[in-house]
Design an enzyme around this catalytic site. Structure first.
Site, PDB file in Angstrom:
ATOM      1  N   TYR A  91       0.818  -1.213   0.000  1.00 18.34           N
ATOM      2  CA  TYR A  91       0.000   0.000   0.000  1.00 18.34           C
ATOM      3  C   TYR A  91       0.853   1.265   0.000  1.00 18.34           C
ATOM      4  CZ  TYR A  91      -4.053  -2.902   1.365  1.00 18.34           C
ATOM      5  OH  TYR A  91      -5.052  -3.839   1.432  1.00 18.34           O
ATOM      6  N   SER A 114     -13.336  -4.707   0.957  1.00 15.65           N
ATOM      7  CA  SER A 114     -14.311  -4.115   0.024  1.00 15.65           C
ATOM      8  C   SER A 114     -15.756  -4.479   0.349  1.00 15.65           C
ATOM      9  CB  SER A 114     -13.992  -4.507  -1.426  1.00 15.65           C
ATOM     10  OG  SER A 114     -12.763  -3.989  -1.830  1.00 15.65           O
ATOM     11  N   LEU A 160     -18.029  -2.558   0.825  1.00 16.36           N
ATOM     12  CA  LEU A 160     -18.873  -1.564   0.156  1.00 16.36           C
ATOM     13  C   LEU A 160     -18.684  -1.591  -1.356  1.00 16.36           C
ATOM     14  CD1 LEU A 160     -18.393   1.432   2.635  1.00 16.36           C
ATOM     15  CD2 LEU A 160     -20.149  -0.358   2.643  1.00 16.36           C
ATOM     16  N   GLY A 161     -18.073  -2.660  -1.858  1.00 19.17           N
ATOM     17  CA  GLY A 161     -17.885  -2.770  -3.304  1.00 19.17           C
ATOM     18  C   GLY A 161     -17.091  -1.623  -3.880  1.00 19.17           C
ATOM     19  N   GLY A 189     -16.999   1.307  -2.859  1.00 18.94           N
ATOM     20  CA  GLY A 189     -17.829   2.511  -2.858  1.00 18.94           C
ATOM     21  C   GLY A 189     -19.014   2.456  -3.793  1.00 18.94           C
ATOM     22  N   GLY A 226     -23.815   4.580  -4.141  1.00 20.05           N
ATOM     23  CA  GLY A 226     -24.554   5.293  -5.172  1.00 20.05           C
ATOM     24  C   GLY A 226     -23.837   6.516  -5.717  1.00 20.05           C
ATOM     25  N   LYS A 227     -22.572   6.722  -5.313  1.00 25.45           N
ATOM     26  CA  LYS A 227     -21.865   7.933  -5.760  1.00 25.45           C
ATOM     27  C   LYS A 227     -21.412   7.854  -7.205  1.00 25.45           C
ATOM     28  CE  LYS A 227     -17.340   6.533  -3.876  1.00 25.45           C
ATOM     29  NZ  LYS A 227     -16.322   6.871  -2.843  1.00 25.45           N
TER      30      LYS A 227
END
Length: 347
Positions: A53, A236, A238-239, A241, A245-246
């Site tokens: 990272y 992940s 939240l996939g 992000g 829906g952003k």
């Protein structure tokens, strides 16, 4: 924030884990520190990072920078004893790290020292392999995955060698436990069997991708995790992000991961948009933030100990904290399962 014992260990971790992979690329050191402050204030004590990272993008010149940012927070605050700290050793396919050297029982004796120095600590609570050395189906490789003959003797010899190296690190007090990432169900059960047959430390956890959008683990891995008492600490949730829906087919906010990589490593394709809309509709119908709903869903899964969410702002940390406090009704869970039947694993 609830806490649980992590697998068979005495490590007590929060039900959410703070991911850090954007610190040093999309986030500055100060922004990373602010996220740490917000997470700790909200009851999170589990932090995950990696040798490779930051990502998005991975660059040879920034490798290790995220560990340095975590380390500078630890040094500045003096709160190391409040944190359960996890990091990972890079695999050969992450060629930006050590010229693709990868890992072995001997190599991890050196890589741990590098991580300890960057993290400004004398012990790592959970030291993980980032990818297996053999072919695997993660990171969208499942679409062309066709496993060939398995050289069991070679694979098991590598496992014994690595676990002997992990045992040395545990005996030296440099790590407390070790874990897997991006493994398969067969790989997990084989690691455990080989460890037990040879009196070596078994893997404590497995860190694979898992979310409301990506439920491959439900088919086999989750059962293996439960049978072997090796919980998931999925990344992940939240996939990347997507569940917030952003993003849209023609919508990419600035300074987001998609602004760096247009497909989010293959997650964005025509199938993903109707799946996202289905989950957004459920959240709206029940008055919930979709990201909080997605995190709360992962916490209903028996094989999951602590999902690792990535944030790029303090606001994202605060939304994640809502997910840890949210209880999903049977009606919501049924609607999520129905959406999954209609839009299974879009990436």
């Amino acid at each position: 924030m609830d806490r649980i014992k992590l697998g068979r260990s005495d490590l007590e971790v929060s039900r959410l884990c703070l991911g850090t992979m954007g610190w040093g690329s999309r986030n500055t050191e100060d922004e990373g520190h602010a996220q740490m402050d917000a997470a700790i204030a909200g009851g999170i004590n589990f932090v995950d990072t990696a040798e490779v990272y930051p990502t998005y993008p991975v660059k040879a010149e920034t490798v290790g920078r995220t560990e340095e940012i975590v380390g500078s927070w630890l040094a500045k605050t003096g709160r190391r004893n409040e944190i359960v700290l996890a990091t990972k050793v890079a695999a050969p396919n992450q060629g930006a790290v050590r010229d693709g050297e990868g890992y072995s029982g001997e190599i991890v004796q050196r890589t741990v020292d590098g991580s300890l120095k960057r993290l400004q600590t004398d012990v790592i609570d959970l030291y993980q392999t980032h990818f297996p050395l053999r072919p695997q189906y993660h990171m969208r490789a499942q679409w062309s995955y066709n496993p060939g003959p398995i050289d069991r003797a070679a694979i098991e010899a590598h496992m014994i060698d690595l676990m002997q190296g992990m045992q040395k690190l545990i005996e030296a007090g440099k790590i407390r436990h070790w874990g897997l990432s991006n493994e398969t169900a067969w790989g997990l059960t084989t690691w455990v069997r080989v460890a037990e047959e040879n009196g070596l430390p078994r893997p404590l956890t497995i860190q694979n991708e898992y979310s409301i959008l990506h439920r491959i683990a439900d088919m086999d891995l989750a059962e293996a995790c439960m049978a072997e008492e090796v919980p998931q600490i999925p990344f992940s949730p939240l996939g990347m992000g997507l569940v917030s829906g952003k993003y849209g087919p023609d919508l990419t906010p600035e300074k987001t991961r998609r602004a760096q990589e247009s497909t989010l490593n293959g997650r964005i394709n025509p199938k993903v948009w109707p799946a996202i809309e289905a989950y957004l509709a459920i959240a709206k119908r029940h008055g919930m933030d979709p990201s909080a709903m997605a995190l709360a869903w992962t916490l209903t899964r028996h094989s999951v100990a602590s999902p690792i969410f990535g944030a790029s702002s303090v606001a994202h940390v605060e939304t994640a904290l809502q997910g840890a406090e949210l209880t999903l009704s049977d009606e919501v869970l049924e609607q999520i399962d129905e959406a999954n039947r209609m839009h299974p694993n879009p990436f």
